[in-house]
Design an enzyme around this catalytic site. Structure first.
Site, PDB file in Angstrom:
ATOM      1  N   THR A 142     -57.586   8.143 -45.563  1.00  0.00           N
ATOM      2  CA  THR A 142     -56.145   7.919 -45.509  1.00  0.00           C
ATOM      3  C   THR A 142     -55.497   9.210 -45.026  1.00  0.00           C
ATOM      4  OG1 THR A 142     -56.265   6.345 -47.324  1.00  0.00           O
ATOM      5  CG2 THR A 142     -54.110   7.290 -46.838  1.00  0.00           C
ATOM      6  N   LYS A 193     -52.094   0.800 -43.508  1.00  0.00           N
ATOM      7  CA  LYS A 193     -52.709   1.343 -44.723  1.00  0.00           C
ATOM      8  C   LYS A 193     -51.651   2.033 -45.592  1.00  0.00           C
ATOM      9  CE  LYS A 193     -55.338   3.472 -47.727  1.00  0.00           C
ATOM     10  NZ  LYS A 193     -55.679   2.747 -48.954  1.00  0.00           N
ATOM     11  N   LYS A 211     -49.959  12.653 -52.520  1.00  0.00           N
ATOM     12  CA  LYS A 211     -50.396  12.845 -51.132  1.00  0.00           C
ATOM     13  C   LYS A 211     -49.974  11.642 -50.276  1.00  0.00           C
ATOM     14  CE  LYS A 211     -54.352  11.749 -48.598  1.00  0.00           C
ATOM     15  NZ  LYS A 211     -55.741  11.286 -48.571  1.00  0.00           N
TER      16      LYS A 211
END
Lengths: 298, 298, 298, 298
Positions: D95, D171, D240
């Site tokens: 990711t 995503k 994050k």
């Protein structure tokens, strides 16, 4: 002619005292009678119920805690509405909802009496010092009639036209802006603190440069020192005002995300048991969210 | 001794001019050379690249657009870093990220040169009038050495200790507070407008009572009139600053919901094609969300 | 024994019809009588006023628009409160404020009648298909007595204890979560769209992987296509529910920033004339803030 | 042909193991070599540096912690970029930011190699069970070539066209939606709790009615019980991801107030020392803001 003055709290008392000093005759009423004794000793007449403080065709000033209190002293069984009658003037100086203001204006109009909205800027010390700013909106003749009384209570009176609600809206807008400034200062100081800049230093620089106004200086000092006792304006009142702002915003279909943020701050503060601190204590939550432990102020 | 001045944009040019007027010898450099011609005619020496504006052990002042531009003139192949050498001082006056400021301080330290962060409050007109407020943080001797130059560019210099980042943080805190005030005024005026209160009236009352500071008066007038052209400070720069604030906040783990709100306002404005309007044009979105059609300002 | 059914709107009508189909005798009342004709032709008795739909010691079901409508049919001059009397049961199925729910529970208790809160999840098509989820909280015996009726209107009944307010709070919590999901999908799709990902593609992937629930599939399709007509649940009702959530949150001192965000979305939508679109049209503002021009849906 | 697999953390290890089980030859590399021993004993070849795990014209899969780690294994001195060469395929499954994805796609293109973005949904247990959902975007021939490998690691592969960034955006959109659902559940449960409704009861009703999906059931249980240890997905990773979402939003000029709210929640949690709890621990702040004392989870 005797003026009826209803509500002798931390704001109402010094305002009424300034009226006496300016030579106005006063009839006074307060929920707890003993609050009026100091004024009675200066010549005010204590009334047994709100309606008794008011004469037909006279002037009544109300300075009470909130919408509910105002409804009680105006519309309740001992209220002033029916007593005032044709020609009477009700000067409503509390911070209340525009919705109630509009409703009272309508009720007075139907009875031939006049409703003047005259909310003020300033805290108890400003009231005592006759330094309040007084907004004034309502029927022109009524505003004219009560102007000497308003001038006896503040440093400046702002005439705002015939629509009472306008005064309430500007009052709420001002309180909302103060809240916003508190949040902005709290975030800026917390940002500094976590980068090693003392909170006082951040405010010192900003108030000696781009934000020299007393409001920034005074609130800034409190927030820098997390000094929230004693309250000059209670946090629970900040929550009340945030609710009034959002209520007025919903009524007019105005999204106010910054006002919503502030309501959240006050709800959190009250939930954490800080209702009686100064409303600048909203800044505690800002610090806590950054992982600091500011305590509960001092 | 000649001072190297890098960056002659709308801020840098008048700042450099004030240095000349105060009797400082200047070597200048700007990405587009023609911007320096006016200063050259007043005696400044135009350098071919940033490093050429700087002498070993000398003083270099940078006033450029953003982090990337500063990295380029300091760290790039023609940059000043290696040229300054032991004893040299880099005075960095741009509004940049604390992260870059810390990094540059470290790089200078490793070479024996000194890094002084000296960001300013004030827009181009204030720069021209020598009315800037100058923050100053860095090694004490270096700050002392450049103080006369800083004083030649502003009305007041704030010494802020040895840690350069502290000056950058206070600068960002101040810009953040201005953004917040813009939002607060926009929400208050929109609340008023939808209750029938003219925007100008809301601001007139508030600036003559609790918010008398020039910042409220001047910004308030712009926002009341939706007058966003020409930009005195471009909205794209507001977005840049909001990003810097949030970056600094993330770095120090400080949630700043009001700053996040403002970044959203600027993103929306830029997405709507308003990057070149004055940053007060964030107020357009406030009005639009309330169903008003304020146009795009004038 | 005949059940009194008050309120035959888009939800109440099919619910009442399912009661009839299940063999319950019904007396019905609706503000506009003609709404009841279809049920009358199936054997329901049309009452002239709410109180006339109810028998002493009987069961009354209310399914009306909002707090004000419920107050009117319960507490108004033609209301059911006094008629029900000792042993009677009021099953309140509307989405209303917990505050009103608590107040009605108290008023019933004082008269020996019972108040059961039984709000439902599901839109009119689910009501018609007997697929509603029915929450149920109130005195145990009263809940037991009305259970067969509740089961005739939904696919499942959740017993939630003795405190009516608990059912209202869970109902509001559920509606709030749906709002939140709408916002989340709208932001995710707009993020995709501005990076070149078709809105449908974002939802297709997410609903075939981590969000397979029908709610995501169905709402996702609407939002992807900006298809907000006809409304399955009007945006004005979304605003009403957001207000109820925030009211309940304020009452219990719970900051709910996500709920506040959603209230702002609905206020903006209503201010822009979208009150009659489906409540998913909150997504239009998300797209507009990103500089897209989604129109007003279709 | 041997596949190079870089990154053997809690996700990468079981993914690589599934490749081995499906009969693929693997060369593996991990920052700490001992993490690869289990796979080596199953036949994988341990490489000394990332580039050594890759053959010219071969396939490299990366599954590392973040942008910086990916830059290191691709662009660093031991990185795979130059080794892959014409015809090689880099399958990037971490990711990461769309910005880095776009940059890597460009760098590969310039060398004749191919960049495929293939981020996944699912946590380590899903990786072990081959239940991941795999997104896939990149040049068609490259996607086709690596499809068997992707299918060996998940339950479903979503082909998303030629533009790698699209996979990264979807995503991030999915992770953002999960965050949003966590916040929504936390606010709903806190609202209930302060009205006397047990947290478990709120979730039980909602997951048995309108939110039956496993995601709501599983996260709901954690949040209801404030059970945040051990972390299945660390809160620091949530921060994050929130940062990646907001970065992508800023890049495309998309205000995402709900994403901003979530970043604030994660910043607060990290500031309070909760970086290693499960990311659902964002719910602690919701409870604390309501004056509750949920502790730090268990």
């Amino acid at each position: 002619m005797e003026i009826g003055f209803i509500g002798l709290g931390s704001m109402g008392y010094p305002m009424a005292e300034n009226l006496l000093k300016a030579g106005h005759a006063l009839a006074i009423w307060n929920r707890s009678r003993e609050k009026g004794e100091g004024l009675a000793s200066q010549g005010a007449r204590q009334a047994g119920r709100p309606a008794d403080a008011v004469s037909a065709d006279g002037v009544a000033i109300t300075m009470v805690a909130d919408d509910a209190a105002l409804e009680s002293v105006v519309l309740g069984p001992d209220g002033i509405l029916e007593k005032l009658g044709p020609g009477g003037v009700h000067v409503s100086m509390s911070t209340i909802s525009p919705a109630l203001s509009a409703r009272l204006a309508e009720l007075h109009r139907a009875r031939g009496s006049h409703y003047v909205a005259a909310p003020v800027f300033g805290r108890p010390d400003a009231a005592a010092a006759k330094m309040l700013f007084v907004l004034c909106a309502g029927p022109a003749a009524a505003c004219e009639r009560v102007r000497p009384a308003l001038e006896a209570m503040g440093q400046k009176v702002f005439p705002l036209g015939e629509e009472p609600v306008h005064a309430n809206i500007i009052k709420l807008g001002g309180n909302f802006m103060i809240m916003s400034v508190i949040e902005a200062m709290a975030e800026a100081m917390t940002l500094g603190e976590k980068h090693g800049v003392p909170r006082e230093k951040t405010m010192e620089v900003l108030t000696q440069s781009i934000f020299p106004a007393p409001l920034f200086v005074n609130y800034g000092k409190q927030i820098a020192a997390h000094a929230y006792r004693p309250a000059r304006f209670k946090l629970s009142l900040g929550l009340k005002d945030a609710n009034l702002v959002l209520g007025a915003a919903a009524r007019a279909q105005v999204p106010m995300p910054l006002a919503a943020l502030m309501q959240g701050r006050y709800l959190a503060a009250v939930a954490k048991g800080r209702a009686d601190l100064d409303w600048t204590a909203a800044a505690l939550n800002v610090a806590e969210d950054a992982g600091l432990d500011p305590g509960d102020g001092h």
